[in-house]
Design an enzyme around this catalytic site. Structure first.
Site, PDB file in Angstrom:
ATOM      1  N   LYS A  16       0.864  -1.710   0.095  1.00 19.54           N
ATOM      2  CA  LYS A  16       0.338   0.191  -0.284  1.00 19.54           C
ATOM      3  C   LYS A  16       0.758   1.301  -0.041  1.00 19.54           C
ATOM      4  O   LYS A  16       2.582   1.238   0.427  1.00 19.54           O
ATOM      5  CB  LYS A  16      -0.347   0.166   1.398  1.00 19.54           C
ATOM      6  CG  LYS A  16      -2.034  -1.290   1.473  1.00 19.54           C
ATOM      7  CD  LYS A  16      -2.947  -1.060   2.416  1.00 19.54           C
ATOM      8  CE  LYS A  16      -4.113  -2.189   2.319  1.00 19.54           C
ATOM      9  NZ  LYS A  16      -4.678  -2.217   3.802  1.00 19.54           N
ATOM     10  N   TYR A  56     -12.271  -4.106  -3.520  1.00 20.96           N
ATOM     11  CA  TYR A  56     -12.518  -4.742  -1.885  1.00 20.96           C
ATOM     12  C   TYR A  56     -14.153  -5.413  -1.642  1.00 20.96           C
ATOM     13  O   TYR A  56     -14.447  -6.198  -0.927  1.00 20.96           O
ATOM     14  CB  TYR A  56     -12.366  -3.609  -1.176  1.00 20.96           C
ATOM     15  CG  TYR A  56     -11.300  -3.289  -0.583  1.00 20.96           C
ATOM     16  CD1 TYR A  56     -10.116  -4.133   0.277  1.00 20.96           C
ATOM     17  CD2 TYR A  56     -10.207  -2.391  -1.091  1.00 20.96           C
ATOM     18  CE1 TYR A  56      -9.244  -4.120   1.174  1.00 20.96           C
ATOM     19  CE2 TYR A  56      -9.270  -2.712  -0.733  1.00 20.96           C
ATOM     20  CZ  TYR A  56      -9.059  -2.974   0.492  1.00 20.96           C
ATOM     21  OH  TYR A  56      -7.033  -2.820   1.025  1.00 20.96           O
ATOM     22  N   ASN A 158      -1.310  -0.022   7.284  1.00 19.73           N
ATOM     23  CA  ASN A 158      -1.032  -1.192   7.420  1.00 19.73           C
ATOM     24  C   ASN A 158      -0.108  -1.881   6.616  1.00 19.73           C
ATOM     25  O   ASN A 158      -0.289  -3.003   6.660  1.00 19.73           O
ATOM     26  CB  ASN A 158      -2.005  -2.615   8.155  1.00 19.73           C
ATOM     27  CG  ASN A 158      -3.392  -2.886   7.630  1.00 19.73           C
ATOM     28  OD1 ASN A 158      -3.071  -2.451   5.960  1.00 19.73           O
ATOM     29  ND2 ASN A 158      -4.503  -3.143   7.478  1.00 19.73           N
ATOM     30  N   HIS A 161      -1.569  -5.846   1.853  1.00 25.96           N
ATOM     31  CA  HIS A 161      -2.785  -6.343   1.507  1.00 25.96           C
ATOM     32  C   HIS A 161      -2.507  -7.288   1.320  1.00 25.96           C
ATOM     33  O   HIS A 161      -1.728  -7.971  -0.168  1.00 25.96           O
ATOM     34  CB  HIS A 161      -4.069  -5.275   0.520  1.00 25.96           C
ATOM     35  CG  HIS A 161      -4.884  -6.775  -0.605  1.00 25.96           C
ATOM     36  ND1 HIS A 161      -6.223  -6.802   0.052  1.00 25.96           N
ATOM     37  CD2 HIS A 161      -4.542  -7.324  -1.578  1.00 25.96           C
ATOM     38  CE1 HIS A 161      -6.475  -7.835   0.389  1.00 25.96           C
ATOM     39  NE2 HIS A 161      -5.782  -8.479  -1.086  1.00 25.96           N
ATOM     40  N   GLU A 172      -9.403 -11.105  -7.190  1.00 21.35           N
ATOM     41  CA  GLU A 172      -8.364 -10.235  -6.935  1.00 21.35           C
ATOM     42  C   GLU A 172      -7.360  -9.875  -8.516  1.00 21.35           C
ATOM     43  O   GLU A 172      -7.012  -8.567  -9.357  1.00 21.35           O
ATOM     44  CB  GLU A 172      -7.344  -9.705  -6.030  1.00 21.35           C
ATOM     45  CG  GLU A 172      -8.559  -9.854  -5.319  1.00 21.35           C
ATOM     46  CD  GLU A 172      -8.030 -10.040  -4.020  1.00 21.35           C
ATOM     47  OE1 GLU A 172      -9.267  -9.843  -2.649  1.00 21.35           O
ATOM     48  OE2 GLU A 172      -6.778 -10.080  -3.701  1.00 21.35           O
TER      49      GLU A 172
END
Ligand code: ADP
Ligand code: MG
Length: 203
Positions: A16, A56, A158, A161, A172
């Site tokens: 990210k 998502y 965080n 992913h 995905e």
């Protein structure tokens, strides 16, 4: 061969924007390389909002599960959740995710190998870095907590992913990569992980 069934499993990993900014691209890749997974696709891009929402919500249950997980988290800490409706909570999380994930370049990758989805999740750690295990990527490199992210009305940062299931991973991967961007090749050390007989080691 028993390993045949497992060795082609794939997971989608996205470093990210905070992971890129923290110069953790190499460190994160190193953790997947050293366990023996095979990198079969990689690219850097700035994802658009539409892509982030699709990503998502590839799992139709994501809105419910993530919302319920958030409500449970508040209650465990004796706090009142912002809503009792899991869908309302994920609506909010999704808006914050769009802001977060489109704030800068990310690195998307496909990693392949035995139990890739679960192995990667184990190396990545739980969603909230503050409570994720020591030794995991999220536990080792970032201090962010739900208390901090809620206080500032932002998404939890965080670093990475990782796909939640084999089915999500496949969906995905086709969202992030064109077929020809994913390379099918042999990695020589795979022999030591998967071959039944270790023939030819001795001259
Ligand atoms: P994971 O990334 O561990 O699979 P989820 O799929 O539940 O977690 O959520 C996707 C992402 O949305 C998380 O990685 C995190 O960045 C963000 N997020 C999830 N739940 C919350 C929350 N309660 N508050 C803030 N951000 C959240
Ligand atoms: Mg998830």
């Amino acid at each position: 061969m028993a390993a045949e069934k497992f060795k082609n499993e794939r997971s989608l990993i996205v470093i990210k924007p905070d992971g890129v900014q923290r110069s953790l691209i190499g460190e994160i890749i190193r953790r997947f390389e050293r366990i023996g997974l095979k990198l079969s696709a990689i690219k850097m891009l700035v994802p658009r909002n539409e892509m982030i929402e699709k990503h998502y919500t590839v799992d139709p249950e994501w809105r419910r599960i993530t919302g319920e997980k958030a409500i449970k988290g508040y209650k465990e800490k004796g706090q009142k959740p912002p809503s009792e409706d899991p869908y309302e909570i994920t609506g909010l999380i999704l808006e914050r995710l769009k802001k977060y994930m489109s704030s800068g370049p990310v690195v998307a990758m496909v990693w392949q190998g035995a139990h890739a989805v679960k192995i990667v999740r184990k190396l990545v750690g739980g969603t909230e870095p503050f409570s994720s295990d020591v030794g995991t990527i999220r536990g080792d490199f970032v201090m962010d907590s739900y208390e901090m992210s809620d206080g500032d009305e932002r998404c939890i940062r965080n670093l990475v992913h990782a796909s939640g299931s084999i089915e999500d991973a496949e969906k995905e991967i086709s969202l992030w990569f064109a077929k020809e961007e994913v390379i099918d090749y042999r990695l020589i050390p795979e022999q030591i992980f998967y071959d039944v007989n270790l023939d030819g080691l001795l001259e």
